[in-house]
Design an enzyme around this catalytic site. Structure first.
Site, mmCIF file in Angstrom:
data_model
loop_
_atom_site.group_PDB
_atom_site.id
_atom_site.type_symbol
_atom_site.label_atom_id
_atom_site.label_comp_id
_atom_site.label_asym_id
_atom_site.label_seq_id
_atom_site.Cartn_x
_atom_site.Cartn_y
_atom_site.Cartn_z
ATOM 1 N N ARG A 241 -6.954 11.146 -5.902
ATOM 2 C CA ARG A 241 -8.212 10.407 -5.771
ATOM 3 C C ARG A 241 -9.404 11.359 -5.852
ATOM 4 O O ARG A 241 -10.412 11.054 -6.494
ATOM 5 C CB ARG A 241 -8.254 9.636 -4.452
ATOM 6 C CG ARG A 241 -9.411 8.659 -4.391
ATOM 7 C CD ARG A 241 -9.558 8.011 -3.041
ATOM 8 N NE ARG A 241 -9.760 9.011 -1.998
ATOM 9 C CZ ARG A 241 -9.884 8.740 -0.705
ATOM 10 N NH1 ARG A 241 -9.809 7.493 -0.292
ATOM 11 N NH2 ARG A 241 -10.057 9.691 0.162
ATOM 12 N N ARG B 143 0.828 -1.228 0.000
ATOM 13 C CA ARG B 143 0.000 0.000 0.000
ATOM 14 C C ARG B 143 0.853 1.265 0.000
ATOM 15 O O ARG B 143 0.463 2.279 0.572
ATOM 16 C CB ARG B 143 -0.954 0.048 1.197
ATOM 17 C CG ARG B 143 -2.065 -0.951 1.156
ATOM 18 C CD ARG B 143 -3.286 -0.399 0.404
ATOM 19 N NE ARG B 143 -4.247 -1.453 0.153
ATOM 20 C CZ ARG B 143 -5.334 -1.669 0.893
ATOM 21 N NH1 ARG B 143 -5.592 -0.879 1.898
ATOM 22 N NH2 ARG B 143 -6.137 -2.659 0.599
ATOM 23 N N ARG C 207 -3.562 6.354 1.193
ATOM 24 C CA ARG C 207 -4.130 7.554 1.820
ATOM 25 C C ARG C 207 -3.210 8.281 2.784
ATOM 26 O O ARG C 207 -3.493 9.416 3.157
ATOM 27 C CB ARG C 207 -5.423 7.174 2.551
ATOM 28 C CG ARG C 207 -6.577 6.962 1.603
ATOM 29 C CD ARG C 207 -7.706 6.237 2.289
ATOM 30 N NE ARG C 207 -7.276 4.892 2.633
ATOM 31 C CZ ARG C 207 -8.035 3.972 3.218
ATOM 32 N NH1 ARG C 207 -9.266 4.266 3.558
ATOM 33 N NH2 ARG C 207 -7.571 2.772 3.480
ATOM 34 N N ASP D 2 -6.620 -2.842 -7.553
ATOM 35 C CA ASP D 2 -7.165 -3.537 -6.393
ATOM 36 C C ASP D 2 -7.355 -5.002 -6.737
ATOM 37 O O ASP D 2 -7.529 -5.347 -7.908
ATOM 38 C CB ASP D 2 -8.495 -2.919 -5.959
ATOM 39 C CG ASP D 2 -8.814 -3.315 -4.523
ATOM 40 O OD1 ASP D 2 -8.262 -2.691 -3.603
ATOM 41 O OD2 ASP D 2 -9.572 -4.278 -4.324
ATOM 42 N N TYR E 173 -14.769 -12.099 -0.302
ATOM 43 C CA TYR E 173 -15.456 -10.826 -0.556
ATOM 44 C C TYR E 173 -16.730 -11.046 -1.367
ATOM 45 O O TYR E 173 -17.759 -10.420 -1.125
ATOM 46 C CB TYR E 173 -14.520 -9.845 -1.279
ATOM 47 C CG TYR E 173 -13.468 -9.277 -0.351
ATOM 48 C CD1 TYR E 173 -13.781 -8.266 0.549
ATOM 49 C CD2 TYR E 173 -12.164 -9.763 -0.355
ATOM 50 C CE1 TYR E 173 -12.834 -7.756 1.416
ATOM 51 C CE2 TYR E 173 -11.208 -9.270 0.500
ATOM 52 C CZ TYR E 173 -11.542 -8.263 1.390
ATOM 53 O OH TYR E 173 -10.611 -7.758 2.263
#
Ligand code: CP3
Length: 357
Positions: free
Chosen positions: A39, A26, A30, A76, A153
């Site tokens: 973003r 990552r 963020r 992703d 998921y």
């Protein structure tokens, strides 16, 4: 074209290096204000993933700040379920969700296997754009989720704490899960081979949720499908090896079996002692990891001691790619990341003095 910095690839193949290479899971994320700005420009996270120019921009952002030894494709793992028609979306401040639910056997049977250059063309375009813009500075890592992790998921409808929906089906109608896992394994093989053809120089499989399984279920529902993927991947492009890293979070008990798949490297989370991991599987594979990302929230002094302990745990010689044990969290100060990378780069030289390079 020759890579200017190939430490990451060399370490995965256990070839001599001058210092331990480092990248961070990552690394584009963020915690970086420039990521948040791009973003916002894209609108939301999926629009960012689906825009190859902006995905390239955020891939390169951490490399402009820090002397990292690899870039990782910005995308992703859930692009595959999305391309199967599940309608992936991320609500603001929420985890992943799907517009479509898989309710019965027929829903699973009818799921298509996506053509990477059609439904996932935006990912391949991002890979090609990033490779061009990297201009041979560092290698580009491609990635995918493990079939088991993707299936969690898809059947849970998003993130889960208990995994009770998928486990209920697994322990009542295992054939449904196997049909789904088989489709996902085929999809991942096509997807990763397309990333490799588009320019990814190494690939990594994220099995974030393999560690919620029992040992037997892990073998049957997660590892066997990762084995299929390892067997199906393009491992060499024009004479250059394309290394494969497998990472099962909380998979520390199963390192020998993971290494036996024939992968090049095994990712370690922070629950594993890297010294014992090297004793257990270091003759077969390279190791990637494994600092707890929470050390980036503490003092630089403690973080440096931990870096030193991990380097010392691995010991002398090549075969270690420094990384975090899981993704960097959004609350980390980017200044501390600089200290972290500097620590790895300066402390690690003494572990590679016999290498004659
Ligand atoms: O490492 C990188 O810099 C490359 C990009 C990358 C992302 N996701 C970007 C992302 C990679 C390699 C992933 C993999 C991924 N995605 C995994 C496996 C690794 C892991 O973390 O265990 C998983 C389980 C996912 C699924 C996923 N994507 C979740 C559960 C979430 C929400 C949780 C969160 O952190 O908010 C995402 C969103 C996501 N993927 C973000 C990023 C940067 C944050 C979304 C945002 O910017 O709002």
């Amino acid at each position: 074209m020759q890579l200017k910095n190939d430490r990451y690839l060399r370490a995965l193949l256990k070839q001599p290096v001058d210092r331990t290479p480092i990248w961070m899971m990552r690394q584009a994320g963020r915690y970086l204000p420039e990521y948040r700005a791009t973003r916002a420009q894209a609108g939301d996270f999926m629009s960012l993933c689906k825009n190859p120019e902006l995905a390239c921009e955020v891939t390169l952002q951490p490399l402009r700040r820090y002397p990292l030894d690899a870039a990782i494709l910005f995308s992703d793992i859930l692009t595959i379920p999305d391309a199967m028609g599940m309608g992936l979306y991320f609500g603001e401040g929420e985890g992943p969700k799907f517009t479509k639910q898989l309710s019965d056997f027929m829903d699973v049977v009818q799921l298509p296997i996506p053509d990477p250059e059609v439904e996932l063309r935006y990912v391949m375009d991002a890979v090609r754009t990033i490779r061009r813009e990297l201009n041979g500075e560092v290698p580009l890592i491609g990635f995918a989720g493990s079939p088991w992790t993707l299936a969690t998921y898809m059947l849970e409808g998003g993130s889960s704490k208990t995994f009770s929906k998928i486990k209920k089906i697994m322990y009542s109608e295992p054939e449904v899960i196997h049909i789904l896992l088989d489709k996902l394994a085929q999809s991942v093989i096509l997807y990763l081979n397309a990333q490799i053809a588009a320019g990814a120089q190494a690939v990594m499989i994220f099995d974030t949720w393999g560690g919620v399984l029992t040992p037997n279920s892990y073998r049957e529902y997660s590892l066997s499908y990762m084995q299929q993927i390892v067997d199906g991947l393009t491992r060499n492009v024009d004479g250059t090896p394309v290394p494969v890293t497998l990472f099962t979070k909380n998979g520390g008990l199963w390192l020998e079996e993971i290494a036996a798949t024939g992968c090049d490297a095994v990712g370690l989370d922070w629950t594993v002692d890297i010294r014992s991991a090297r004793q257990r599987i270091g003759d077969k594979v390279a190791l990637q990891g494994n600092m707890d990302p929470a050390f980036l929230l503490g003092t630089p002094e403690r973080m440096r001691l931990e870096v030193q302990a991990i380097l010392d745990g691995y010991g002398q010689g090549s075969g270690h790619v420094f990384n975090l044990g899981h993704g960097i969290t959004p609350d980390v100060d980017p200044e501390k990341v600089k200290f972290f990378i500097e620590a790895v780069q300066s402390f690690s030289r003494t572990y590679h003095l016999d290498n004659n390079i």
